[in-house]
Motif scaffolding. Structure first.
Motif, PDB file in Angstrom:
ATOM      1  N   LEU A 149      60.736  60.603  -9.308  1.00 57.23           N
ATOM      2  CA  LEU A 149      61.064  59.768 -10.466  1.00 57.23           C
ATOM      3  C   LEU A 149      60.181  60.132 -11.669  1.00 57.23           C
ATOM      4  CD1 LEU A 149      63.323  57.779 -10.212  1.00 57.23           C
ATOM      5  CD2 LEU A 149      61.685  55.964  -9.743  1.00 57.23           C
ATOM      6  N   GLN A 150      58.906  60.401 -11.387  1.00 62.24           N
ATOM      7  CA  GLN A 150      58.001  60.804 -12.473  1.00 62.24           C
ATOM      8  C   GLN A 150      58.484  62.086 -13.145  1.00 62.24           C
ATOM      9  OE1 GLN A 150      54.133  60.668 -10.422  1.00 62.24           O
ATOM     10  NE2 GLN A 150      53.506  59.188 -11.973  1.00 62.24           N
ATOM     11  N   GLU A 151      58.937  63.027 -12.320  1.00 62.35           N
ATOM     12  CA  GLU A 151      59.431  64.287 -12.886  1.00 62.35           C
ATOM     13  C   GLU A 151      60.663  64.072 -13.748  1.00 62.35           C
ATOM     14  OE1 GLU A 151      59.988  67.507 -10.041  1.00 62.35           O
ATOM     15  OE2 GLU A 151      58.056  66.931  -9.167  1.00 62.35           O
ATOM     16  N   VAL A 152      61.562  63.212 -13.267  1.00 66.79           N
ATOM     17  CA  VAL A 152      62.780  62.919 -14.027  1.00 66.79           C
ATOM     18  C   VAL A 152      62.420  62.328 -15.392  1.00 66.79           C
ATOM     19  CG1 VAL A 152      64.798  61.387 -14.124  1.00 66.79           C
ATOM     20  CG2 VAL A 152      64.285  62.637 -12.016  1.00 66.79           C
ATOM     21  N   LEU A 153      61.494  61.373 -15.393  1.00 67.53           N
ATOM     22  CA  LEU A 153      61.096  60.722 -16.644  1.00 67.53           C
ATOM     23  C   LEU A 153      60.452  61.728 -17.602  1.00 67.53           C
ATOM     24  CD1 LEU A 153      59.523  57.359 -15.346  1.00 67.53           C
ATOM     25  CD2 LEU A 153      61.749  57.664 -16.426  1.00 67.53           C
ATOM     26  N   ALA A 154      59.498  62.486 -17.092  1.00 67.22           N
ATOM     27  CA  ALA A 154      58.766  63.429 -17.945  1.00 67.22           C
ATOM     28  C   ALA A 154      59.720  64.471 -18.533  1.00 67.22           C
ATOM     29  CB  ALA A 154      57.663  64.111 -17.146  1.00 67.22           C
ATOM     30  N   GLY A 174      54.316  64.748 -29.651  1.00 71.21           N
ATOM     31  CA  GLY A 174      53.646  64.525 -30.928  1.00 71.21           C
ATOM     32  C   GLY A 174      53.620  63.068 -31.361  1.00 71.21           C
ATOM     33  N   VAL A 175      54.070  62.160 -30.481  1.00 71.52           N
ATOM     34  CA  VAL A 175      54.018  60.729 -30.808  1.00 71.52           C
ATOM     35  C   VAL A 175      52.546  60.276 -30.776  1.00 71.52           C
ATOM     36  CG1 VAL A 175      54.702  58.422 -30.022  1.00 71.52           C
ATOM     37  CG2 VAL A 175      56.312  60.336 -29.841  1.00 71.52           C
ATOM     38  N   ASP A 176      52.164  59.458 -31.752  1.00 72.51           N
ATOM     39  CA  ASP A 176      50.762  59.024 -31.790  1.00 72.51           C
ATOM     40  C   ASP A 176      50.422  58.160 -30.578  1.00 72.51           C
ATOM     41  OD1 ASP A 176      50.574  55.907 -32.890  1.00 72.51           O
ATOM     42  OD2 ASP A 176      52.392  56.955 -33.494  1.00 72.51           O
ATOM     43  N   GLU A 177      49.155  58.172 -30.257  1.00 69.68           N
ATOM     44  CA  GLU A 177      48.601  57.491 -29.094  1.00 69.68           C
ATOM     45  C   GLU A 177      49.124  56.053 -28.921  1.00 69.68           C
ATOM     46  OE1 GLU A 177      46.236  59.206 -27.294  1.00 69.68           O
ATOM     47  OE2 GLU A 177      45.987  57.598 -25.809  1.00 69.68           O
ATOM     48  N   ALA A 178      49.026  55.275 -30.001  1.00 69.76           N
ATOM     49  CA  ALA A 178      49.376  53.851 -29.908  1.00 69.76           C
ATOM     50  C   ALA A 178      50.874  53.662 -29.660  1.00 69.76           C
ATOM     51  CB  ALA A 178      48.940  53.115 -31.173  1.00 69.76           C
ATOM     52  N   SER A 179      51.709  54.345 -30.437  1.00 62.69           N
ATOM     53  CA  SER A 179      53.162  54.191 -30.260  1.00 62.69           C
ATOM     54  C   SER A 179      53.587  54.682 -28.885  1.00 62.69           C
ATOM     55  CB  SER A 179      53.930  54.972 -31.326  1.00 62.69           C
ATOM     56  OG  SER A 179      53.505  54.587 -32.602  1.00 62.69           O
ATOM     57  N   ALA A 180      52.970  55.763 -28.416  1.00 66.09           N
ATOM     58  CA  ALA A 180      53.324  56.308 -27.108  1.00 66.09           C
ATOM     59  C   ALA A 180      53.007  55.287 -26.013  1.00 66.09           C
ATOM     60  CB  ALA A 180      52.567  57.611 -26.853  1.00 66.09           C
ATOM     61  N   GLY A 181      51.815  54.729 -26.064  1.00 65.14           N
ATOM     62  CA  GLY A 181      51.405  53.759 -25.046  1.00 65.14           C
ATOM     63  C   GLY A 181      52.281  52.523 -25.060  1.00 65.14           C
ATOM     64  N   LEU A 182      52.573  52.044 -26.256  1.00 70.89           N
ATOM     65  CA  LEU A 182      53.364  50.819 -26.389  1.00 70.89           C
ATOM     66  C   LEU A 182      54.812  51.044 -25.955  1.00 70.89           C
ATOM     67  CD1 LEU A 182      53.149  47.895 -27.272  1.00 70.89           C
ATOM     68  CD2 LEU A 182      53.711  48.614 -29.590  1.00 70.89           C
ATOM     69  N   ALA A 183      55.414  52.124 -26.413  1.00 68.11           N
ATOM     70  CA  ALA A 183      56.807  52.401 -26.049  1.00 68.11           C
ATOM     71  C   ALA A 183      56.927  52.600 -24.533  1.00 68.11           C
ATOM     72  CB  ALA A 183      57.322  53.630 -26.798  1.00 68.11           C
ATOM     73  N   ALA A 184      55.943  53.258 -23.932  1.00 69.02           N
ATOM     74  CA  ALA A 184      55.978  53.492 -22.487  1.00 69.02           C
ATOM     75  C   ALA A 184      55.832  52.180 -21.720  1.00 69.02           C
ATOM     76  CB  ALA A 184      54.855  54.451 -22.088  1.00 69.02           C
ATOM     77  N   GLU A 185      54.868  51.369 -22.135  1.00 65.11           N
ATOM     78  CA  GLU A 185      54.614  50.103 -21.444  1.00 65.11           C
ATOM     79  C   GLU A 185      55.829  49.188 -21.537  1.00 65.11           C
ATOM     80  OE1 GLU A 185      52.510  48.736 -18.943  1.00 65.11           O
ATOM     81  OE2 GLU A 185      50.947  49.670 -20.164  1.00 65.11           O
ATOM     82  N   VAL A 186      56.392  49.105 -22.719  1.00 59.13           N
ATOM     83  CA  VAL A 186      57.557  48.246 -22.938  1.00 59.13           C
ATOM     84  C   VAL A 186      58.782  48.826 -22.217  1.00 59.13           C
ATOM     85  CG1 VAL A 186      59.166  47.472 -24.724  1.00 59.13           C
ATOM     86  CG2 VAL A 186      56.707  47.196 -25.051  1.00 59.13           C
ATOM     87  N   GLY A 187      58.892  50.142 -22.227  1.00 58.81           N
ATOM     88  CA  GLY A 187      60.002  50.782 -21.515  1.00 58.81           C
ATOM     89  C   GLY A 187      59.989  50.452 -20.037  1.00 58.81           C
ATOM     90  N   ILE A 188      58.827  50.500 -19.437  1.00 61.73           N
ATOM     91  CA  ILE A 188      58.735  50.197 -18.003  1.00 61.73           C
ATOM     92  C   ILE A 188      59.006  48.705 -17.755  1.00 61.73           C
ATOM     93  CG2 ILE A 188      57.138  50.098 -16.027  1.00 61.73           C
ATOM     94  CD1 ILE A 188      58.312  52.898 -16.583  1.00 61.73           C
ATOM     95  N   LEU A 231      54.232  55.267 -13.595  1.00 63.53           N
ATOM     96  CA  LEU A 231      55.405  55.738 -14.330  1.00 63.53           C
ATOM     97  C   LEU A 231      55.223  55.510 -15.838  1.00 63.53           C
ATOM     98  CD1 LEU A 231      58.420  54.544 -12.104  1.00 63.53           C
ATOM     99  CD2 LEU A 231      57.391  56.814 -12.195  1.00 63.53           C
ATOM    100  N   SER A 232      54.601  54.386 -16.182  1.00 65.66           N
ATOM    101  CA  SER A 232      54.303  54.111 -17.582  1.00 65.66           C
ATOM    102  C   SER A 232      53.341  55.169 -18.134  1.00 65.66           C
ATOM    103  CB  SER A 232      53.710  52.701 -17.709  1.00 65.66           C
ATOM    104  OG  SER A 232      53.132  52.519 -18.967  1.00 65.66           O
ATOM    105  N   GLY A 233      52.346  55.547 -17.338  1.00 65.06           N
ATOM    106  CA  GLY A 233      51.412  56.605 -17.737  1.00 65.06           C
ATOM    107  C   GLY A 233      52.119  57.941 -17.941  1.00 65.06           C
TER     108      GLY A 233
END
Lengths: 188, 188
Positions: A62-67, A137-151, A125-127
């Motif tokens: 699943l991690q591979e699919v997401l990445a 190239g997404v900035d640190e904060a947006s990447a973390g937030l979008a990932a956390e909310v996505g999960i 998976l969020s990580g």
């Protein structure tokens, strides 16, 4: 039974899940799993470290699919677009194993230790998503937030799919949850 | 030492956290915690079931804060507004114990079992939020989604606060994360 055992891994996984559903996870031994699969304990341990791992072995796939999905999303995709594409990819993988996913979830729901393990898996998976977004190239904060909310969205959609109150594909629940997220944030 | 021990509970918690930071969670015993606090093991077990519980005893207080804030939010508040109010309330509670929160997090980050426990705690906070929203008359799906996403936002904000790259209050990180959520969903 000869030394060559076709699909030993899959047979062990199916036998394990059957027994976990029938008897409960705690009351199932590796010996019983091997016996049900018509294989030896030694074969079991060639494929899985312990009886818990049978339930979580799919997580690296699943991690591979997401990445991969995040990496392949169009350059114009926003972070959440890329996450949405990835979640639909993950949904497609799970969709193929619907009955397995539901039985697996019922086993996990009955056991606190397994629930903890499942939450760790979701956190990883969020990580994975966050890392894949940063590589776009997404900035640190947006990447973390979008990932956390996505999960969070995926967890919500997955639960609705597993509870099966409506006959819909997981991908459809994911799309609805993303739409719900937009609605819930837009009018706030 | 007499039978009356002022703030035994607090002294035990501080002694435990000191030792977990100094030696690691696994290498600290209840006997050592009691000794550092100048109390007996028996007193320890009057206050905490085990050495793990010291780290998670605050979680029911946080649940109350969340549930109460959601219940008291103005009638016109959207589900996410109500969640935002609740998260700011929780932030205010943690803010008062900033150093404790950071030390506690460093102990948890070093231990997989504690991480699992922390994730279970966050999941139960999400359940609390969803329940409180349903009691406001919010439909099942919106309540679940707003709660799940709210906790994702809080987890993200809390991590930034603990990592302390900027000197800001937790409530400020929460507000920024909620604004980030809106931005991330609006342009998707």
């Amino acid at each position: 039974m000869g030394r060559w055992q076709p699909d030993a891994r899959g047979r062990l996984a199916r036998a394990a899940l059957e027994l976990y559903v029938e008897r409960g996870f705690d009351r199932t031994s590796v010996a019983e799993i091997a016996e049900r699969a018509g294989l030896t304990e030694r074969t079991f341990f060639r494929h899985y470290a312990d009886k818990r791992e049978v339930l979580f072995a799919g997580s690296s796939a699943l991690q591979e699919v997401l990445a991969h999905a995040v990496a392949e999303a169009p350059g114009s995709a926003t972070p959440l677009d890329a996450v949405a594409v990835a979640l639909e990819g993950a949904a497609a993988v799970l969709e193929e194993r619907q009955e397995h996913a539901r039985q697996r979830q019922s086993v996990i729901d009955a056991n606190t230790e397994l629930q903890e393990r499942e939450l760790i898996k979701l956190a990883s998976l969020s990580g994975t998503l966050a890392e894949a977004l940063r590589e776009r190239g997404v900035d640190e904060a947006s990447a973390g937030l979008a990932a956390e909310v996505g999960i969070a969205v995926f967890k919500f959609a997955f639960r609705r799919w597993v509870d099966r109150t409506e006959e819909k594909e997981l991908a459809q629940f994911v799309r609805e949850a993303l739409a719900g997220l937009r609605a819930v944030t837009a009018d706030a």
